[in-house]
Design a protein around this motif. Structure first.
Motif: not given
Length: 875
Positions: A20-21, A123, A334, A351
């Motif tokens: 996700s990052a 994120k 987050t 998150t």
């Protein structure tokens, strides 16, 4: 956070690509990069790369940067509109019916909104609970609602226009949009704007800003907030139904708002929205604790079709104009910890995000409830939608000296994600009998909750064998609790022949699991003479028709590009791409249990039309009727119309249930793996800066996109249904109308030319936008010279001009006036002689509504020019 000279934490962190990052590199400090650097692709990027300090023009994959200042030079206080006006590869839905009116979606490169991964500070952002059940390119979309991101919280936006599922996880088939927030610990901004459409409606105001604070040494806290309001607009035609009733015994109809333009559904809804967000961190030594989040509330109302005085005469003797109302709460938080241990970086983050949409109908009534009891509410709670996402990631990166031009960069990580989706039933009055007028409530049959888990691992290797050659490879494995396992790959490379010329290219595979909303949405409506709606694909009724659980989409992507830097301050990038998506998910054709006066084979009743068992397909009609009957609580397998036990008799029969003449229809859809689709295109970006000396500086930008979508195949019907050999279009899984929408509702050519001129305290931003022709097909109405034929309904190619003028009246204060669509350009009107004239003529009685002058799929909307003024305070 302190960094070592040999291997900085930001350099290593830039290579951390988690599910996700995109990276952990520090974002550029606000104010360090000039506007010219941003528009000339000189800004440092953290998306799509693992090299610290890389500029957009040096990227191995195509990426575009939008600074917060550039995003602010539009009239609409919404990030989605700002992105679409500046970047031709992004298109925004201009109009949505029913629930979609309150949550317009955007798509990248003409693909589904679900194919673009939305990130905030790298994120993953949670999706909306408000899934689109419309057909065409926006159907099934449940992507994040970007309107809940405060524009003033953004430092810049990075748009990766490349398939990146192996790097960032599913949803990144078309690309990634990463909103990088400000990390300033001092100063701030306040922006106040107001505006409206030139012709009518759309009154808008926004009050927004941010402030940077340093709670204590080493800490930063940036808080942003926005309050915005946008009023209704109307771009429809007269309502002939209202005129008819006003002239035939119902004079009170003239008191309906806007008479004779009483059907106000074609236009913008009224939206009142408030969002607050924060971005915070504390740096100590080689470590940083960070957190960011947002909380937003949206209150929105949209007009639905106006009802005639005869619908509920006791309650509304003059007719009524119901409204759909949503009350939405959206929040996300987050928390993370990152830093450097030895020569290895780490980033652990968690998150959680949730979206809750409460659906209401106002100024309405339930006709059947009123007829049966003498009472009906005027306000209904129709049900709720809920969606949540909890993502946990761990990323590690290390560089190894292997004797090549630069160290081998190794990034690896883990991700665990838990997702939920649910529908809560509404008030019983909202779904009793025919339900609330304009929007049938969600019944206990529709209610349900769904969840799944996802666990993924990735490995990424990036190296320069020689100084001029970059090679990057990524592999990702994912396990879904409901879809099993998949492994996807990506290979990226770039070679710089000189400082002025480079080539780059990528090849990748992708995978997208259906959203829980696509698999779980249910909305079956029962009304006088009609039963219809959407069945969940895995429901018993859908399975009875041969459908079942959705399968994942799979994709293959290729791109090749050139990068030119032929002169100082001049950068040119040209990238060609192709993405093929197999088993693309979309809403199916409508399947009918019966229709109008068609009767069972062999019927001799008067009023029945001839029934061809193949071309009109009695087998499918009986199957659909049986499945829907079972969904409503009936039993048994139907072999004849008369065996239905749960479907109301008034739907099946004209009178007492004996004549066997069919009056009304049963019509259902479901989400399906519908088509194989190929997208081809070319992106062009040109940036140049001109220093005019005493006349100031001009930053020039030209963005162009060619994009062609092609449906290469339509999946077959399930074996339980029958495909006609005489008229196959009547039994296709995806109808011709949807195919045309997929292929031709996105402009083949889009371009944006922008000139930003600064001279002392004065600045001017001039933007010219071009949209090539789009079109859909529509069946000509009864009475038209070509009645029953499919007609091409185009929005012809158009140029739109945007202009903003600003002046710094004092050190902290700037005033601006501007216009989006300065010359008030409207899309091509739908044909009056072939379509609208005959739709208007039908309004003598019954449920006939006003027609829309303009195609609602126009890529630049239907409202014309928007004019605004802004006051900005910087401190």
């Amino acid at each position: 956070m302190k960094y070592r000279v040999s291997v900085s934490a930001s350099a290593l962190a830039a290579a951390l690509i988690m599910g996700s990052a995109p990276a952990l590199a520090d974002e550029p400090v606000e104010g360090e990069a000039t506007e010219a650097a941003d528009t000339a692709t000189g800004a440092i990027i953290v998306t799509g790369t693992r090299t610290i300090g890389m500029k957009a023009a040096d990227s191995p994959a195509p990426i575009q940067i939008m600074s917060s200042e550039a995003l602010g030079r539009t009239g609409q206080p919404d990030l989605v509109q700002s992105l679409a006006q500046n970047l031709p590869s992004i298109q925004v839905q201009s109009f949505g019916s029913d629930l979609q009116a309150h949550n317009l979606q955007m798509k990248l490169r003409g693909m589904s909104p679900n194919h673009t991964l939305i990130l905030v500070n790298g994120k993953r952002r949670h999706g909306t609970a408000n899934v689109s059940v419309a057909g065409g390119p926006f159907g099934g979309s449940a992507a994040p609602d970007v309107s809940f991101i405060v524009p003033e919280s953004i430092d810049h936006v990075e748009v990766l226009q490349d398939g990146a599922a192996a790097q960032y996880g599913t949803d990144a088939i078309a690309g990634v949009i990463n909103f990088i927030q400000k990390k300033s610990d001092h100063g701030g901004t306040v922006n106040v704007m107001g505006g409206q459409y030139m012709d009518q409606g759309g009154q808008t105001y926004s009050i927004s800003g941010d402030i940077g604070l340093a709670p204590f040494d080493g800490a930063y806290l940036n808080i942003a907030a926005q309050k915005k309001f946008k009023d209704y607009s109307f771009r429809g035609d007269i309502n002939p139904q209202s005129i008819y009733y006003a002239e035939h015994g119902y004079p009170g109809v003239k008191d309906l708002p806007g008479y004779p333009y009483t059907n106000r559904i074609i236009g913008d809804p009224r939206i009142d929205q408030t969002v607050v967000s924060y971005n915070a961190g504390y740096e100590f030594g080689d470590y940083e604790i960070y957190s960011f989040g947002s909380y937003g509330h949206k209150d929105a109302r949209a007009y639905e079709n106006t009802r005639a005085p005869t619908v509920i005469p006791g309650m509304y003797p003059s007719g009524f104009a119901p409204q759909e109302h949503i009350d939405e709460t959206d929040y996300s938080v987050t928390g993370g910890f990152k830093g450097l241990i030895g020569d290895t970086t780490f980033d652990f983050a968690s998150t959680y995000g949730k979206d809750i949409v409460r659906v209401y109908v106002e100024n309405s009534g339930n006709a059947e409830l009123y007829a049966d009891t003498g009472f009906s509410p005027t306000h209904f709670h129709n049900g709720d939608f809920k969606a949540s996402q909890w993502t946990n990631t761990l990323d590690l990166t290390h560089q190894f000296d292997v004797g090549l031009a630069e160290p081998l960069n190794v990034a690896a990580g883990l991700e665990y994600r838990h997702e939920t989706y649910g529908i809560t039933a509404g008030d019983p009055a909202s779904y009793y009998g025919g339900g609330a007028q304009s929007f049938f409530g969600y019944s206990p049959n529709d209610a349900g909750s769904y969840k799944r888990n996802n666990f993924s691992q990735y490995l990424d290797l990036s190296v320069k064998p020689v100084e001029a050659w970059l090679v990057d490879g990524a592999v990702r494995h994912e396990h879904y609790s409901d879809f099993g396992d998949t492994t996807v790959f990506k290979l990226t490379s770039r070679y710089d022949f000189t400082d002025a010329v480079a080539v780059r290219g990528t090849a990748s595979t992708g995978f997208r699991a259906p959203t829980l909303a696509e698999g779980g949405y249910s909305g079956l409506n029962v009304g006088p003479g009609y039963i219809g709606g959407v069945l969940p694909p895995s429901s018993a009724a859908a399975q009875a028709l041969g459908f079942g659980a959705l399968k994942p989409e799979k994709s293959t992507s290729f791109s090749a590009g050139l990068v030119f830097n032929p002169a100082p301050k001049l950068t040119i990038t040209l990238d060609a791409y192709q993405t093929t998506v197999r088993n693309r998910i979309m809403i199916s054709s409508t399947f009918y249990g019966f229709s109008g006066n068609y009767c069972p084979a062999g019927s001799t009743q008067s009023g029945c039309l001839p029934y061809d068992a193949d071309s009109y397909n009695i087998y499918n009609q009986l199957a659909v009727l049986g499945a829907v009957n079972a969904a409503l609580g009936g039993s048994g397998t139907l072999t004849d119309w008369t065996q239905a036990t749960a479907i109301p008799s008034y739907v099946l029969y004209l009178d007492d249930g004996v004549s066997r003449n069919i009056d009304g229809s049963v019509a259902v859809q479901t989400f399906v793996n519908g088509v194989k689709m190929r997208t081809r295109g070319v992106d062009l970006v040109v940036n140049y800066q001109t220093d005019l000396g005493s006349l100031g500086i001009v930053d020039w930008t030209l963005n162009g996109n060619y994009n062609a979508n092609k449906v290469q195949g339509i999946n077959g019907l399930p074996s339980a249904l029958y495909s006609s050999t005489i008229s196959p279009e009547l039994t296709a899984l995806i109808d011709d109308f949807s195919v045309v929408e997929l292929e031709h509702s996105t402009p083949r050519f889009r371009a944006t030319a922008n000139a930003f001129w600064t001279l002392g305290k004065f600045s001017a931003n001039l933007r010219e936008r071009y949209y090539s022709e789009v079109y859909q097909i529509e069946t000509a109405p009864s009475g038209s010279p070509v009645a029953g034929q499919n007609i091409k309904v185009p929005v012809k190619s158009s140029f739109l001009t945007d202009l903003e003028l600003s002046y710094q009246i004092a050190d902290p204060i700037r005033i601006s006036i501007g216009a989006d669509n300065l010359f008030n350009k409207y899309p091509t009107e739908r044909s009056y002689e072939l379509i609208r004239k005959w739709q208007l003529a039908r309004g003598v009685s019954g449920r006939s509504y006003s027609s829309s002058k303009y195609p609602t799929y126009s890529p630049y909307g239907i409202n014309g020019g928007f004019y605004y003024a802004k006051l900005s305070l910087t401190f």
